[in-house]
Design a protein around this motif. Structure first.
Motif, short mmCIF file in Angstrom:
data_model
loop_
_atom_site.label_atom_id
_atom_site.label_comp_id
_atom_site.label_asym_id
_atom_site.label_seq_id
_atom_site.Cartn_x
_atom_site.Cartn_y
_atom_site.Cartn_z
N UNK A 50 33.47 30.42 90.39
CA UNK A 50 33.24 31.85 90.17
C UNK A 50 32.62 32.49 91.42
N UNK A 51 31.65 31.78 92.02
CA UNK A 51 30.96 32.31 93.20
C UNK A 51 31.95 32.51 94.36
N UNK A 52 32.84 31.54 94.55
CA UNK A 52 33.78 31.61 95.68
C UNK A 52 34.81 32.73 95.48
N UNK A 53 35.32 32.87 94.25
CA UNK A 53 36.43 33.81 94.05
C UNK A 53 35.99 35.23 93.67
N UNK A 54 34.72 35.41 93.30
CA UNK A 54 34.23 36.72 92.84
C UNK A 54 34.67 37.90 93.70
N UNK A 55 34.54 37.80 95.06
CA UNK A 55 34.92 38.96 95.88
C UNK A 55 36.41 39.30 95.80
N UNK A 56 37.23 38.35 95.32
CA UNK A 56 38.68 38.57 95.28
C UNK A 56 39.17 39.11 93.94
N UNK A 57 38.32 38.99 92.91
CA UNK A 57 38.81 39.21 91.54
C UNK A 57 38.92 40.69 91.18
N UNK A 58 40.05 41.06 90.61
CA UNK A 58 40.27 42.38 90.00
C UNK A 58 40.74 42.11 88.58
N UNK A 59 40.14 42.77 87.61
CA UNK A 59 40.51 42.51 86.22
C UNK A 59 41.53 43.53 85.71
N UNK A 60 42.21 43.15 84.64
CA UNK A 60 43.18 44.04 84.00
C UNK A 60 43.12 43.80 82.50
N UNK A 61 43.68 44.72 81.73
CA UNK A 61 43.76 44.56 80.28
C UNK A 61 45.10 43.90 79.95
N UNK A 62 45.10 42.90 79.04
CA UNK A 62 46.37 42.28 78.66
C UNK A 62 47.38 43.34 78.22
N UNK A 63 48.57 43.30 78.83
CA UNK A 63 49.60 44.32 78.57
C UNK A 63 49.82 45.22 79.76
#
Ligand SMILES: [Zn+2]
Length: 297
Positions: free
Chosen positions: A179-192
């Motif tokens: 989680x620490x390594x990838x946090x800066x890369x993550x963008x969330x979305x809503x299923x669908x």
């Protein structure tokens, strides 16, 4: 030598399977890195092998309710070995306009995943990946986001994870380093949500809090990455209503599996199943109260 033995074993199983009435074949490609390119409409798509895994038929994953003898009977009827269950781990690369997209990342080098070695067989490098779409945050799908040195494996990529799965991943103490390594890369979305020009996510409830598939569309051509809706082409289709211990909500997982498989069969939908024998591409056929896998290699 090990490879030769594995290949001989594959041949033996392959011969046995072809004699059986149900057409379920083991991995058509011997263990090791492999990439296979095909097209979905105008899109270039590449199936990438990460690993071939087997798990014992010990009731821990399949047969938690029904027992190992029932599991063995289903495997035997399909001409497969009854003491273990094959679970491939594969991923997809999609060239979608300016984007070079990876769908899941395999187990990662720490667990001997071969995804990067398979990627090397293509014209693409890890630095060229612009987006990673995660079906769900189990280790065999997100493990490859991190290198053996503990750095980002796809440093230029945006990593798309459904909001419920990202929240769940951050709660897990054993995933804190990832989680620490990838946090800066993550963008969330809503299923669908639409997640790329030609790719929309599809909610597939039960496996994890925000488990999704990905529908790839180009013109009239379609391919659906079903994520972990199914795990084994014999057991998941012959007994879609059986629970699988990998599902977080096992009842919901079984309900989703039955309903979605019926839909996929009725629509003759071409699917990519990451845990089916490489390259995991084919269609689902309804037979009475269950289904069979029709690989399209
Ligand atoms: Zn999985």
């Amino acid at each position: 030598m090990k490879k030769a033995l594995a290949f001989a074993a594959w041949l033996a199983v392959s011969t046995a399977a072809s004699a059986a009435s149900t057409t379920v074949t083991p991995d058509a490609v011997p263990d090791g890195p492999v990439a296979r390119t095909f097209h979905v409409g105008a899109l270039e798509v590449i199936a990438l092998r990460d690993k071939v895994r087997t798990i014992p038929n010990d009731g821990k994953v399949f047969g938690a309710e029904n027992g190992t003898a029932a599991v063995a009977a289903v495997l035997a009827e399909a001409g497969a070995a009854t003491d273990h269950i094959d679970l491939s781990v594969d991923a997809l690369l999609v060239k979608d306009g300016a984007k070079t997209i990876l769908l899941d990342t395999g187990l990662g080098p720490a667990a001997q995943g071969l995804l990067l070695a398979s990627l090397k067989q293509t014209s693409y490098t890890p630095e060229q990946i612009t987006d990673v779409l995660i079906t769900h945050v189990h280790g065999d799908h997100v493990g490859g986001l991190v290198t053996s040195d503990g750095t980002q494996a796809f440093a230029k990529a945006i990593v798309h994870i459904s909001a419920p799965d990202w929240a769940w991943l951050q709660e897990q103490a054993n995933m804190a380093a990832l989680v620490k390594v990838i946090s800066p890369q993550v963008v969330t979305f809503a299923p669908g949500d639409q997640v790329a020009p030609s790719i929309r996510s599809l909610s597939l409830k039960g496996h994890t809090p925000g488990h999704v598939g990905y529908q790839i569309v180009s013109g009239k051509a379609r391919l659906l990455d079903v994520g972990d809706l199914v795990h084994n082409p014999i057991l998941s289709l012959a007994k879609p209503g059986w629970i699988i211990s990998f599902d977080k909500d096992r009842t919901q997982g079984a309900t989703t599996r039955r309903a979605e498989l019926a839909k996929l069969a009725a629509d003759h939908e071409i699917i990519f199943a990451p845990h089916f024998p490489f390259p995991g591409i084919g269609t689902i056929k309804a037979v009475g109260d269950h289904f069979v896998w029709q690989p399209d290699n």
